[in-house]
Motif scaffolding. Structure first.
Motif, PDB file in Angstrom:
ATOM      1  N   PRO A 149      16.200 -38.260   1.365  1.00  0.00           N
ATOM      2  CA  PRO A 149      16.485 -39.227   2.240  1.00  0.00           C
ATOM      3  C   PRO A 149      15.488 -40.315   2.068  1.00  0.00           C
ATOM      4  N   SER A 150      15.836 -41.553   2.128  1.00  0.00           N
ATOM      5  CA  SER A 150      14.962 -42.760   1.962  1.00  0.00           C
ATOM      6  C   SER A 150      14.407 -42.753   3.396  1.00  0.00           C
ATOM      7  N   ARG A 151      13.208 -43.565   3.337  1.00  0.00           N
ATOM      8  CA  ARG A 151      12.389 -43.556   4.495  1.00  0.00           C
ATOM      9  C   ARG A 151      12.977 -44.294   5.676  1.00  0.00           C
ATOM     10  N   GLY A 152      14.078 -44.793   5.584  1.00  0.00           N
ATOM     11  CA  GLY A 152      14.919 -45.851   6.604  1.00  0.00           C
ATOM     12  C   GLY A 152      15.770 -44.692   7.066  1.00  0.00           C
ATOM     13  N   ASP A 153      15.961 -43.660   6.445  1.00  0.00           N
ATOM     14  CA  ASP A 153      17.132 -42.592   7.178  1.00  0.00           C
ATOM     15  C   ASP A 153      16.743 -41.688   8.175  1.00  0.00           C
ATOM     16  N   PRO A 154      17.521 -41.441   9.197  1.00  0.00           N
ATOM     17  CA  PRO A 154      16.887 -40.698  10.409  1.00  0.00           C
ATOM     18  C   PRO A 154      16.551 -39.149   9.788  1.00  0.00           C
ATOM     19  N   HIS A 155      16.755 -38.561   8.542  1.00  0.00           N
ATOM     20  CA  HIS A 155      16.534 -37.408   7.916  1.00  0.00           C
ATOM     21  C   HIS A 155      15.108 -37.450   7.500  1.00  0.00           C
ATOM     22  N   ALA A 156      14.572 -38.585   7.222  1.00  0.00           N
ATOM     23  CA  ALA A 156      13.181 -38.731   6.720  1.00  0.00           C
ATOM     24  C   ALA A 156      12.064 -37.951   7.428  1.00  0.00           C
ATOM     25  N   GLY A 157      11.297 -36.938   6.536  1.00  0.00           N
ATOM     26  CA  GLY A 157      10.405 -36.134   7.234  1.00  0.00           C
ATOM     27  C   GLY A 157      10.966 -35.083   7.808  1.00  0.00           C
ATOM     28  N   SER A 158      12.322 -34.822   8.026  1.00  0.00           N
ATOM     29  CA  SER A 158      12.891 -33.666   8.756  1.00  0.00           C
ATOM     30  C   SER A 158      12.719 -32.435   8.096  1.00  0.00           C
ATOM     31  N   TYR A 159      12.754 -32.264   6.804  1.00  0.00           N
ATOM     32  CA  TYR A 159      12.870 -31.037   6.041  1.00  0.00           C
ATOM     33  C   TYR A 159      11.834 -31.130   4.904  1.00  0.00           C
ATOM     34  N   SER A 160      11.417 -30.094   4.200  1.00  0.00           N
ATOM     35  CA  SER A 160      10.547 -30.189   3.108  1.00  0.00           C
ATOM     36  C   SER A 160      11.470 -30.632   1.912  1.00  0.00           C
ATOM     37  N   TYR A 161      10.781 -31.407   1.009  1.00  0.00           N
ATOM     38  CA  TYR A 161      11.357 -32.092   0.083  1.00  0.00           C
ATOM     39  C   TYR A 161      11.189 -31.250  -1.213  1.00  0.00           C
ATOM     40  N   ARG A 162      10.562 -29.975  -1.142  1.00  0.00           N
ATOM     41  CA  ARG A 162      10.206 -29.115  -2.333  1.00  0.00           C
ATOM     42  C   ARG A 162      11.015 -27.894  -1.931  1.00  0.00           C
ATOM     43  N   HIS A 163      11.805 -27.434  -2.892  1.00  0.00           N
ATOM     44  CA  HIS A 163      12.642 -26.347  -3.049  1.00  0.00           C
ATOM     45  C   HIS A 163      12.519 -25.608  -4.370  1.00  0.00           C
ATOM     46  N   ASN A 164      11.566 -25.637  -4.920  1.00  0.00           N
ATOM     47  CA  ASN A 164      11.389 -25.187  -6.412  1.00  0.00           C
ATOM     48  C   ASN A 164      10.238 -24.235  -6.558  1.00  0.00           C
ATOM     49  N   LEU A 165       9.612 -23.612  -5.568  1.00  0.00           N
ATOM     50  CA  LEU A 165       8.775 -22.551  -6.052  1.00  0.00           C
ATOM     51  C   LEU A 165       9.228 -21.316  -6.573  1.00  0.00           C
ATOM     52  N   THR A 166       8.862 -21.144  -7.752  1.00  0.00           N
ATOM     53  CA  THR A 166       9.229 -19.953  -8.590  1.00  0.00           C
ATOM     54  C   THR A 166       8.092 -18.901  -8.858  1.00  0.00           C
ATOM     55  N   TYR A 167       8.633 -17.781  -9.398  1.00  0.00           N
ATOM     56  CA  TYR A 167       7.611 -16.586  -9.605  1.00  0.00           C
ATOM     57  C   TYR A 167       8.096 -16.219 -11.082  1.00  0.00           C
ATOM     58  N   ILE A 168       7.184 -15.430 -11.964  1.00  0.00           N
ATOM     59  CA  ILE A 168       7.343 -15.287 -13.287  1.00  0.00           C
ATOM     60  C   ILE A 168       6.936 -13.859 -13.234  1.00  0.00           C
ATOM     61  N   ALA A 169       7.604 -13.117 -14.294  1.00  0.00           N
ATOM     62  CA  ALA A 169       7.209 -11.930 -14.452  1.00  0.00           C
ATOM     63  C   ALA A 169       6.057 -11.640 -15.518  1.00  0.00           C
ATOM     64  N   VAL A 170       5.091 -11.063 -15.226  1.00  0.00           N
ATOM     65  CA  VAL A 170       4.026 -11.078 -16.151  1.00  0.00           C
ATOM     66  C   VAL A 170       3.962  -9.609 -17.194  1.00  0.00           C
ATOM     67  N   ARG A 171       4.823  -8.819 -16.735  1.00  0.00           N
ATOM     68  CA  ARG A 171       5.174  -7.454 -17.512  1.00  0.00           C
ATOM     69  C   ARG A 171       6.444  -7.180 -17.378  1.00  0.00           C
ATOM     70  N   ASP A 172       7.053  -6.195 -18.098  1.00  0.00           N
ATOM     71  CA  ASP A 172       8.362  -5.670 -17.958  1.00  0.00           C
ATOM     72  C   ASP A 172       8.384  -4.946 -16.846  1.00  0.00           C
ATOM     73  N   ILE A 173       9.529  -5.354 -15.701  1.00  0.00           N
ATOM     74  CA  ILE A 173       9.695  -4.640 -14.615  1.00  0.00           C
ATOM     75  C   ILE A 173      10.959  -3.882 -14.423  1.00  0.00           C
ATOM     76  N   SER A 174      10.999  -2.529 -14.145  1.00  0.00           N
ATOM     77  CA  SER A 174      12.092  -1.713 -14.320  1.00  0.00           C
ATOM     78  C   SER A 174      13.007  -1.638 -12.954  1.00  0.00           C
ATOM     79  N   PRO A 175      14.142  -1.340 -13.154  1.00  0.00           N
ATOM     80  CA  PRO A 175      15.142  -0.934 -11.900  1.00  0.00           C
ATOM     81  C   PRO A 175      14.369  -0.319 -10.969  1.00  0.00           C
ATOM     82  N   GLY A 176      14.736  -0.750  -9.547  1.00  0.00           N
ATOM     83  CA  GLY A 176      13.994   0.088  -8.732  1.00  0.00           C
ATOM     84  C   GLY A 176      12.829  -0.377  -8.141  1.00  0.00           C
TER      85      GLY A 176
END
Length: 599
Positions: A149-176
């Motif tokens: 949202p723009s700073r002039g929008d009532p939604h400004a600052g009402s939620y996190s603007y970052r939804h992109n934190l991910t994780y990466i496998a550092v070795r093979d991971i088996s089912p279960g």
């Protein structure tokens, strides 16, 4: 928490939840963590994979929302259960180091792997994919959302603007196998445990196994709401869409600095985290979901009805008879007072998101945030006045990635260049610069320390404000530019050995582009607006037991008895309270050990 940093070759990104599974199969699910039980580490549910994951694959469909919490004066003092689910790594969110006056009191939260997975420094299988811990690596997965949202929008600052934190496998991971994330808070060896301790195969007919394949995140259809949650397959009425554990939080802990006072900046408002918690207007108890996806669910837009509702998870005799660390839904908390619930470690609760009607694939999932929330939002919109200068305001990420505003994103302006063409007033240049920079010489008369900036194998950990004095070609690479920067002191730097530098001006040569960031100045981001919307999500009628409501507490609780109750479960704490852990120092120690032949 402080995590290790590995350099690994990336394989293709893995989409875990795009193909609906058969009823008796699940690609990603919650289940009791036998590993936590065996390692005496945390308690309750873990996250498991039902399919093979290759080393280097990114778990992109489990991306988390980064929710910051600033200026807390109490979390490392009283150490409530909430502290167990917060991280302080500035490599994940560099803004933590420069947004506020005291970086010791700044944290981030992300519901999902970061909150649920057991963590260790030995033989973990997934790692925070955030860059920034080592200069020279991009931060592509931590940029703000494309549309905010723009700073002039009532939604400004009402939620996190970052939804992109991910994780990466550092070795093979088996089912279960259970997902185990890296950190320096513990050092158990997950591979030393037996398969039955590391694995927990999905059982579709067992309520303690909760499949996450039903949903995916995406751009919400609610105007101004950012991201939302969508059905990945068809679901029937009364079907459980999603389940999540919740951590109890005292309302006071999310106001200002947690002591009912305003924060250092003078801003007197609730933390952004309040908007992601469930609560009741007549209770001081808040419930913050820390499982994957729940924090994406929105209130329906005008003209739409909610198609889901939250309910308490039902548990069978098997879960109630399990060892303490395997239990995840503790009914006895319903008979305790709200304050006691928010102070008791080692006990948790689980909620279900249940379909109220048939939901088709691709349909957005909505819950009713409640009458109190709706009235608060309506009042907020009516009295909203855009802050002065809103039309010219952009966050650092918005400005940096806008080609019209920043036509040369690969170049950092020098101080002299900024006199003619300044950066926006809300932005600042910051640099990675640690206390072990290579010394070139010292001008004692003028108190100037000249150093060489090193991009070596150890992580750069200390972010500080800096002034860019010079830009020049890299003699070893014609495509690169190097910089000379004056590294500035900041209040509290002596608290961190890797930040503590001698008095005087520090001028460092050969700083590379990735050692410099352009970030928002302290307290300038939308989330710090005085008028930013803050309100917890309302729970359904009769969802909170009477013991949790202020108006139903008829007698004064004895303070000593209350304190004794709050000590229950302290053995389940996993954080090293107040200890500043340095990845660089620990890696140096590991290198020293490996170089000795007598060990």
């Amino acid at each position: 928490m402080m995590g290790t940093k590995l350099r690994i070759i990336l394989a293709p990104i893995i989409f875990l939840l795009t193909t609906p599974s058969a009823a008796d199969e699940c690609e990603i699910y919650l289940a009791p963590s036998h590993l936590k039980d065996a390692a005496s580490h945390g308690f309750g549910l873990g996250i498991f994979t039902g399919k093979h994951i290759r080393a280097g694959e990114i778990l992109v469909d489990l991306k988390e929302i980064l929710i910051p919490l600033y200026d807390s004066a109490i979390l490392d003092v009283t150490h409530p259960p909430l502290r167990e689910y917060l991280w302080s790594t500035t490599g994940t969110l560099p803004e933590l180091a420069v947004h506020v006056h005291d970086r010791e009191k700044a944290f981030w939260f992300g519901g999902g792997i970061s909150s649920m997975a057991p963590c260790t420094s030995r033989n973990f299988n997934v790692q925070n994919n955030a860059a920034g811990e080592l200069a020279g690596e991009p931060r592509w997965n931590l940029l703000e959302d494309t549309v905010v949202p723009s700073r002039g929008d009532p939604h400004a600052g009402s939620y996190s603007y970052r939804h992109n934190l991910t994780y990466i496998a550092v070795r093979d991971i088996s089912p279960g196998e259970e997902l185990v994330v890296d950190c320096w808070d513990d050092n158990f060896d997950s591979l030393s445990l037996t398969n039955e301790k590391r694995r927990n195969t999905y059982k579709s007919n067992d309520d303690s196994y909760m499949c996450l394949d039903n949903v995916r995140s995406g751009d919400s259809r609610v105007p101004g709401a950012g991201m939302g949650l969508f059905a990945a397959r068809s679901m029937g009425k009364e079907e459980i869409i999603l389940s999540s554990p919740v951590v109890p939080v005292h309302r006071r802990d999310l106001f200002g600095d947690g002591t009912s006072r305003t924060v250092t900046s003078g801003i007197g408002n609730y933390q952004l985290m309040l908007n992601y918690a469930f609560g009741h207007p007549d209770s001081d108890l808040l419930l913050l979901p820390y499982g994957p996806f729940v924090n994406y669910i929105n209130h329906p837009p005008l003209g739409k009805k909610h198609n889901a509702i939250i309910r308490w998870h039902s548990t069978g005799e098997k879960e109630m008879a399990a060892s303490r660390r395997l239990q995840f839904h503790h009914h006895e908390l319903f008979q305790q007072y709200a304050k006691t619930v928010t102070e008791t470690h080692g006990k948790g609760l689980v909620i279900d998101i249940v379909a109220l009607e048939k939901i088709q694939p691709g349909e957005e999932i909505y819950i009713d945030y409640g009458e109190s929330w709706k009235q608060s939002w309506s009042d907020h919109v009516k009295r909203w006045q855009a802050p002065s200068g809103s039309s010219l305001y952009h966050t650092a990420d918005q400005w940096y990635n806008n080609k019209l505003l920043n036509p040369n994103p690969g170049v950092v302006k020098t101080v002299d260049e900024q006199k003619k063409d300044p950066y926006p007033k809300n932005l600042q240049t910051v640099c990675y610069y640690d206390s072990d920079a290579t010394l070139l010489n010292v001008d004692e008369e003028n108190s100037i320390i000249y150093t060489l900036w090193d991009d070596d194998s150890f992580p750069h950990e200390c972010l500080r404000p800096c002034n860019i004095l010079e830009r020049y070609p890299d003699p070893d690479n014609d495509d690169n530019m190097l910089y000379t920067a004056e590294m500035l002191h900041f209040d509290g730097e002596s608290k961190f050995w890797f930040c503590a530098i001698r008095e005087g001006r520090h001028i460092s040569r050969d700083v590379n582009f990735d050692g410099i960031l352009i970030l928002d100045k302290p307290y300038s981001h939308d989330i710090f607006l005085d008028q930013a919307f803050r309100r917890e999500i309302g729970v359904p009628e009769n969802f909170f037991p009477q013991e949790w409501l202020r108006s139903k507490v008829r007698r004064r609780i004895d303070d000593e008895l209350e304190l004794a109750r709050s000590d229950v479960g302290n053995e389940f704490r996993r954080k090293k309270i107040g200890e500043v852990v340095s990845k660089k120092q620990l890696l140096m120690q590991e290198n020293l050990k490996s170089s000795r032949t007598d060990l």
